[in-house]
Design a protein around this motif. Sequence first.
Motif, PDB file in Angstrom:
ATOM      1  N   ALA A  13      35.332  36.040  31.142  1.00 53.58           N
ATOM      2  CA  ALA A  13      36.596  35.636  31.582  1.00 53.58           C
ATOM      3  C   ALA A  13      36.208  34.609  33.083  1.00 53.58           C
ATOM      4  N   VAL A  14      36.653  33.233  32.899  1.00 56.00           N
ATOM      5  CA  VAL A  14      36.486  32.337  33.921  1.00 56.00           C
ATOM      6  C   VAL A  14      37.595  32.277  34.886  1.00 56.00           C
ATOM      7  N   PHE A  15      37.514  32.699  36.038  1.00 54.62           N
ATOM      8  CA  PHE A  15      38.730  32.964  36.937  1.00 54.62           C
ATOM      9  C   PHE A  15      38.305  32.692  38.490  1.00 54.62           C
ATOM     10  N   SER A  16      39.426  31.884  39.065  1.00 55.75           N
ATOM     11  CA  SER A  16      39.382  31.769  40.577  1.00 55.75           C
ATOM     12  C   SER A  16      40.456  31.835  41.117  1.00 55.75           C
ATOM     13  N   GLN A  17      40.698  32.247  42.285  1.00 57.96           N
ATOM     14  CA  GLN A  17      41.939  32.531  43.040  1.00 57.96           C
ATOM     15  C   GLN A  17      42.434  31.033  43.552  1.00 57.96           C
ATOM     16  N   LYS A  18      41.581  30.184  43.464  1.00 58.65           N
ATOM     17  CA  LYS A  18      41.937  28.815  44.241  1.00 58.65           C
ATOM     18  C   LYS A  18      41.883  27.740  43.088  1.00 58.65           C
ATOM     19  N   GLY A  19      43.059  26.969  42.883  1.00 58.91           N
ATOM     20  CA  GLY A  19      42.936  25.890  42.055  1.00 58.91           C
ATOM     21  C   GLY A  19      42.103  24.857  42.610  1.00 58.91           C
ATOM     22  N   LYS A  58      37.491  25.369  37.427  1.00 60.97           N
ATOM     23  CA  LYS A  58      37.414  26.457  36.599  1.00 60.97           C
ATOM     24  C   LYS A  58      37.692  26.036  34.950  1.00 60.97           C
ATOM     25  N   SER A  59      38.765  25.411  34.617  1.00 60.59           N
ATOM     26  CA  SER A  59      38.958  25.023  33.250  1.00 60.59           C
ATOM     27  C   SER A  59      37.726  23.981  32.880  1.00 60.59           C
ATOM     28  N   THR A  60      37.425  22.915  33.408  1.00 62.60           N
ATOM     29  CA  THR A  60      36.431  22.064  33.109  1.00 62.60           C
ATOM     30  C   THR A  60      35.133  23.024  32.904  1.00 62.60           C
ATOM     31  N   LEU A  61      34.875  23.916  33.777  1.00 66.58           N
ATOM     32  CA  LEU A  61      33.641  24.733  33.591  1.00 66.58           C
ATOM     33  C   LEU A  61      33.922  25.552  32.293  1.00 66.58           C
ATOM     34  N   ALA A  62      34.812  26.065  31.881  1.00 67.53           N
ATOM     35  CA  ALA A  62      35.328  26.842  30.742  1.00 67.53           C
ATOM     36  C   ALA A  62      34.907  26.176  29.732  1.00 67.53           C
ATOM     37  N   VAL A  63      35.430  25.018  29.458  1.00 67.82           N
ATOM     38  CA  VAL A  63      35.177  24.014  28.444  1.00 67.82           C
ATOM     39  C   VAL A  63      33.723  23.620  28.255  1.00 67.82           C
ATOM     40  N   VAL A  74      35.414  32.742  25.299  1.00 70.31           N
ATOM     41  CA  VAL A  74      35.332  32.298  26.450  1.00 70.31           C
ATOM     42  C   VAL A  74      36.986  32.125  27.185  1.00 70.31           C
ATOM     43  N   ILE A  75      37.431  32.756  28.007  1.00 68.60           N
ATOM     44  CA  ILE A  75      38.818  32.877  28.487  1.00 68.60           C
ATOM     45  C   ILE A  75      39.042  32.023  29.369  1.00 68.60           C
ATOM     46  N   ASP A  76      39.878  30.918  29.613  1.00 70.32           N
ATOM     47  CA  ASP A  76      40.174  30.285  31.003  1.00 70.32           C
ATOM     48  C   ASP A  76      41.398  30.653  31.317  1.00 70.32           C
ATOM     49  N   CYS A  77      41.338  31.759  32.461  1.00 72.49           N
ATOM     50  CA  CYS A  77      42.456  32.494  33.295  1.00 72.49           C
ATOM     51  C   CYS A  77      43.251  31.560  34.122  1.00 72.49           C
ATOM     52  N   ASP A 119      34.115  40.992  29.304  1.00 75.96           N
ATOM     53  CA  ASP A 119      32.878  41.993  29.318  1.00 75.96           C
ATOM     54  C   ASP A 119      32.198  41.400  30.744  1.00 75.96           C
ATOM     55  N   HIS A 120      32.498  40.213  31.341  1.00 71.36           N
ATOM     56  CA  HIS A 120      31.912  39.700  32.405  1.00 71.36           C
ATOM     57  C   HIS A 120      32.873  38.493  33.165  1.00 71.36           C
ATOM     58  N   ILE A 121      32.943  38.458  34.391  1.00 72.37           N
ATOM     59  CA  ILE A 121      33.947  37.314  34.877  1.00 72.37           C
ATOM     60  C   ILE A 121      33.209  36.533  35.571  1.00 72.37           C
ATOM     61  N   VAL A 122      33.202  35.348  35.500  1.00 70.57           N
ATOM     62  CA  VAL A 122      32.574  34.280  36.051  1.00 70.57           C
ATOM     63  C   VAL A 122      33.577  33.828  37.013  1.00 70.57           C
ATOM     64  N   ILE A 123      33.360  33.516  38.480  1.00 70.93           N
ATOM     65  CA  ILE A 123      33.897  33.127  39.538  1.00 70.93           C
ATOM     66  C   ILE A 123      33.325  31.802  39.972  1.00 70.93           C
ATOM     67  N   PRO A 124      33.957  30.650  39.667  1.00 67.71           N
ATOM     68  CA  PRO A 124      33.474  29.298  40.301  1.00 67.71           C
ATOM     69  C   PRO A 124      33.959  29.243  41.630  1.00 67.71           C
ATOM     70  N   SER A 125      33.069  28.504  42.498  1.00 67.99           N
ATOM     71  CA  SER A 125      33.656  28.335  43.959  1.00 67.99           C
ATOM     72  C   SER A 125      32.889  27.137  44.120  1.00 67.99           C
ATOM     73  N   GLN A 126      33.554  26.133  44.712  1.00 65.84           N
ATOM     74  CA  GLN A 126      33.213  24.787  45.414  1.00 65.84           C
ATOM     75  C   GLN A 126      32.588  25.344  46.727  1.00 65.84           C
ATOM     76  N   PRO A 127      31.633  24.720  47.529  1.00 67.01           N
ATOM     77  CA  PRO A 127      30.831  24.797  48.667  1.00 67.01           C
ATOM     78  C   PRO A 127      31.670  24.556  49.780  1.00 67.01           C
ATOM     79  N   THR A 128      32.817  24.988  49.974  1.00 64.63           N
ATOM     80  CA  THR A 128      33.918  24.852  51.152  1.00 64.63           C
ATOM     81  C   THR A 128      34.384  26.016  51.532  1.00 64.63           C
ATOM     82  N   MET A 129      34.852  25.922  52.959  1.00 61.37           N
ATOM     83  CA  MET A 129      35.393  27.166  53.599  1.00 61.37           C
ATOM     84  C   MET A 129      36.861  28.099  52.834  1.00 61.37           C
ATOM     85  N   PRO A 130      37.611  26.974  52.245  1.00 59.46           N
ATOM     86  CA  PRO A 130      38.608  27.679  51.678  1.00 59.46           C
ATOM     87  C   PRO A 130      38.348  28.201  50.250  1.00 59.46           C
TER      88      PRO A 130
END
Length: 216
Positions: free
Chosen positions: A5-11, A15-20, A81-84, A100-111
């Motif tokens: 599952a590819v998931f992030s609380q922040k738009g 996330k979707s680009t990475l999942a593809v 691969v689930i785009d959440c 089975d595993h959750i991928v959390i992408p993050s940009q290198p920013t404080m938000p």
Amino acid sequence: MLTIAVFSQKGGAGKSTLAVHLAVAASRSMKVILVDADQQATVANWAADRKQPSPFIARAEPSSIEQLLAAARDEGFDLAVIDCPPHAAPGTAALLRAADHIVIPSQPTMPDLAATARSVALARATGKPHSFVINRAPTRAPEVAQTIAALSTGGVVSPIVIGDRCAFSRALADGIAVTECASGSSKAAAEITDYWTWLSEHMRKEETWQTQQAAA
């Protein structure tokens, strides 16, 4: 069948680009289903212009995810691969529990860093393992190392950093992924390939550890 599952609380974390790109990279050696469970339908829109048959694309609501994955297993798929959704929308927990595993992408920013704390809380509530990947990272920015250090306190961080490259969005606009571009040796393609190699090995280690714990 393994499920990511590819998931992030922040738009805007990519996330979707990475999942593809992740699903297409994996489909070079596995039978992959890419599940669009995001109401923004980025994956479905990309697939509408796609000519290649793999990965297989499916739309799913959280209420039907278990049935869809069960059918995929019966059809012999190796990976889902689930785009959440980009936020903790109703049903998001069900999508994460199905993985089975959750991928959390993050940009290198404080938000983005602030948002990962909420992502981790939801991931941990499901009892499923997770890992971080730095996504859309500017070249040689000191914030990248700082973000890796900060995220490492909350889980495993991929050593492969995905750069902020136009190649990712350009490929999607053409209904393909960076690993399918004519310039297959591009930095974008190498990053995705290396990341999938790392992630698949990391999940194999997780599976081995869980098996050992169950047998203990």
